[in-house]
Design a protein around this motif. Structure first.
Motif, PDB file in Angstrom:
ATOM      1  N   SER A   1       0.820  -1.214   0.000  1.00 27.50           N
ATOM      2  CA  SER A   1       0.000   0.000   0.000  1.00 27.50           C
ATOM      3  C   SER A   1       0.852   1.262   0.000  1.00 27.50           C
ATOM      4  N   GLY A   2       2.085   1.169  -0.516  1.00 27.35           N
ATOM      5  CA  GLY A   2       2.992   2.303  -0.505  1.00 27.35           C
ATOM      6  C   GLY A   2       2.733   3.304  -1.607  1.00 27.35           C
TER       7      GLY A   2
ATOM      8  N   TYR B   1      -4.869   8.583  -1.813  1.00 31.59           N
ATOM      9  CA  TYR B   1      -5.565   7.648  -2.710  1.00 31.59           C
ATOM     10  C   TYR B   1      -6.468   6.647  -1.999  1.00 31.59           C
ATOM     11  N   VAL B   2      -6.232   6.409  -0.716  1.00 30.76           N
ATOM     12  CA  VAL B   2      -7.036   5.421   0.005  1.00 30.76           C
ATOM     13  C   VAL B   2      -8.006   6.105   0.960  1.00 30.76           C
ATOM     14  N   HIS B   3      -7.486   6.913   1.887  1.00 27.03           N
ATOM     15  CA  HIS B   3      -8.355   7.528   2.887  1.00 27.03           C
ATOM     16  C   HIS B   3      -9.234   8.630   2.311  1.00 27.03           C
ATOM     17  N   HIS B   4      -8.669   9.508   1.466  1.00 27.56           N
ATOM     18  CA  HIS B   4      -9.448  10.630   0.942  1.00 27.56           C
ATOM     19  C   HIS B   4     -10.231  10.263  -0.309  1.00 27.56           C
ATOM     20  N   LEU B   5      -9.596   9.528  -1.225  1.00 30.34           N
ATOM     21  CA  LEU B   5     -10.312   9.102  -2.425  1.00 30.34           C
ATOM     22  C   LEU B   5     -11.405   8.094  -2.055  1.00 30.34           C
TER      23      LEU B   5
ATOM     24  N   LEU C   1     -12.673  -0.654  -2.975  1.00 29.61           N
ATOM     25  CA  LEU C   1     -11.317  -0.932  -2.500  1.00 29.61           C
ATOM     26  C   LEU C   1     -11.359  -1.561  -1.112  1.00 29.61           C
ATOM     27  N   ASP C   2     -10.749  -2.732  -0.991  1.00 30.93           N
ATOM     28  CA  ASP C   2     -10.689  -3.456   0.277  1.00 30.93           C
ATOM     29  C   ASP C   2      -9.238  -3.469   0.760  1.00 30.93           C
ATOM     30  N   LEU C   3      -8.920  -2.598   1.716  1.00 34.35           N
ATOM     31  CA  LEU C   3      -7.577  -2.544   2.291  1.00 34.35           C
ATOM     32  C   LEU C   3      -7.484  -3.562   3.420  1.00 34.35           C
ATOM     33  N   GLN C   4      -6.556  -4.503   3.288  1.00 32.27           N
ATOM     34  CA  GLN C   4      -6.366  -5.532   4.310  1.00 32.27           C
ATOM     35  C   GLN C   4      -4.968  -5.388   4.903  1.00 32.27           C
TER      36      GLN C   4
END
Length: 540
Positions: A16-17, A209-213, A218-221
């Motif tokens: 997730s970098g 890209y993950v928290h704001h978008l 999207l499934d962040l594991q």
């Protein structure tokens, strides 16, 4: 009751970098189901979110181990056999969550050279479009800069007096312009530094890209260790992972697996999955899927730090100074030095070795004292307690090349990271010249007597003695690249569309694909590579 984690998606992104968050966010925003896998924990903590905490994060061992893999290089035979730290973010956001937030796109000539080697679509104008999509630049949109993108780019609104003195001194000493925007039409000159930070917060790739978008598909594991890519009949079908409870499972990819685990992780995973130098894999008992030069072409930026006692900078590198700053920042967020990166200005200048119009020496400036002689171990207590200014004279285009190889088949074990620093003597020549240039700048009248003395390495260090000292003082800028080289020849691992040669359904998208390193800090180019990867995938 614990929610069952999804085990199938259109795309599985490993890491997730900088690149991984970008490619995953864009694919999910386009409506595809995406599983984004991260070995580390959440980035929603003060240590990571607060921009100025980068110093304590790397200097305090108890903090460092919570967000960093803790890798070290093999003994560097041209650097007194030193084992040098290789920080890699083990946290959501990866290394974009632990770096110095120095926002540098690179020189436009870098990308034109990639394209000239056969990497169609990676020329300066093409990557400029990707940069514009990802940026929210405080100066607004123009032909080169973007506005409204996921990554906010700002400058410190309250730089030190010494920063302005350094700008003037560098410009006058070297005859270079004070460049308003080194990420625009021209890179050369001395500038106030741009940072991917705003409102006191780090704008890592995960924040943008993950928290704001926040795409719904999207499934962040998190806290998921990827052991290998599953390859069946020449096609990547998914990955094998171990969850934090020790259980192993398979995650299937309906369309593609995308490795974005960085120059260490992506190369290591390819080899563990049977992609790499055939004999090396056989030596470890790994069945060969595709015989490719994975782990070759490793190179990095290297710097020599010079620290000066100055009275026009007011910050100190002591634990007590940071403690007071943290206390104030908690009460009044965004009002202390912790609201910004530790760096305040940056220069791109030419040494006597430079070719054409491309600067080959970078000058990072920060208004602090720096650890001496090096940072091979966290030694915050050894930093000079006086107000100071440190200039990192940085080798931008190293000629030396190293390798990355497996140490074992254990995916949690560090691979053998051999940068082979200074194997080419021209690299040491440039660091030595950069030191002399820095001393000339710091002797300029613009400082008006504010420079009291050279603390490290000390003005008595000259000639051959200084060259020897540099061997113990040179440090990595933590910009390793190139281990999964992009190209069209037999020395390449991935093609210009980032597909792994000889394996269907598998791509690599991170700094490991760089054929040659970019001119300056590599975080922004790594995010750009994620943007490019998403465009390539969606376009196909």
């Amino acid at each position: 009751m614990t929610k069952q984690r999804a085990s199938e998606a259109d795309y599985v992104v490993v890491g997730s970098g900088s690149s991984g968050s970008a490619v995953a966010g864009r694919l999910a925003k386009a409506g595809h189901s995406v599983i984004l896998l991260e070995a580390g924990k959440s980035d929603e903590k003060f240590l990571v979110k607060k921009a100025g905490m980068v110093g304590p994060m790397h200097a305090v061992p108890q903090l460092k181990k919570t967000v960093d893999w803790g890798f070290y290089s093999t003994p560097q035979k041209h650097l007194l056999d030193r084992k040098m730290p290789v920080p890699r973010g083990k946290v959501v956001g990866g290394s974009s969550s632990i770096n110095g937030m120095v926002y540098v796109r690179g020189n436009r000539a870098n990308f034109d050279s990639w394209a000239a080697e056969g990497n169609e679509g990676w020329d300066a104008d093409s990557v400029n479009a990707a940069y514009k999509r990802m940026e929210d630049y405080e100066g607004g949109e123009d032909a080169y800069r973007g506005a409204g993108g996921p990554i906010r780019v700002t400058r410190n609104k309250f730089p030190q007096e010494g920063t302005y003195q350094f700008l003037e001194a560098t410009s006058d000493t070297l005859g270079v312009p004070i460049n308003e925007d080194y990420n625009g039409a021209s890179q050369e000159g001395i500038s106030r530094m741009q940072q991917n930070a705003a409102d006191g917060l780090r704008y890592s790739a995960s924040r943008g890209y993950v928290h704001h978008l926040a795409p719904a598909t999207l499934d962040l594991q998190g806290q998921v260790m990827v052991n290998k890519v599953n390859i069946e009949n020449g096609r990547a079908t998914g990955v094998e992972v171990t969850d934090k409870d020790g259980s192993t499972r398979t995650i299937r990819a309906g369309r593609e697996v995308i490795l974005s685990a960085g120059f260490v992780g992506s190369a290591q995973l390819l080899m563990l999955s049977g992609v790499g130098h055939a004999q090396h894999l056989r030596d470890h008992g790994i069945q060969v899927v595709s015989d490719l030069p994975v782990g070759d072409n490793l190179h990095d930026h290297l710097f020599h730090a010079l620290t000066f006692h100055t009275t026009s900078t007011k910050m100190k590198g002591s634990a007590s100074f940071f403690a007071r700053g943290i206390a104030k920042e908690v009460v009044r967020p965004g009002t202390t030095f912790l609201a910004n990166s530790v760096f305040e200005s940056v220069g791109f200048v030419k040494s006597s070795q430079a070719h054409g119009d491309i600067p080959d020496l970078q000058l990072h400036m920060l208004p602090w004292a720096y650890a001496s002689p090096n940072q091979d171990e966290p030694i915050m207590h050894d930093v000079d307690p006086r107000t100071a200014m440190t200039i990192l004279a940085t080798l931008i285009y190293p000629k030396s090349r190293g390798t990355l190889r497996l140490a074992s088949t254990d995916p949690t074990a560090s691979p053998l990271i051999d940068y082979n620093y200074l194997a080419d003597s021209a690299d040491l020549d440039l660091l030595f010249e950069g030191t002399e240039i820095t001393r000339e700048i710091m002797a300029h009248k613009a400082f008006g007597g504010a420079v009291r003395e050279e603390i490290h390495p000390g003005i008595d260090q000259k000639g051959g003695e200084l060259r020897t000292a540099i061997l113990n003082r040179a440090n990595s800028v933590y910009h390793g690249v190139g281990t999964c080289r992009m190209g069209v020849d037999e020395l390449s691992v991935v093609t210009p569309d980032l597909k792994v040669r000889g394996v269907e359904g598998l791509r690599v998208a991170d700094a490991s694909i760089m054929p040659s390193i970019t001119g300056g800090n590599t975080n922004a180019p790594a995010i750009m590579i994620g943007e490019m990867a998403a465009s390539l995938i969606l376009g196909s």
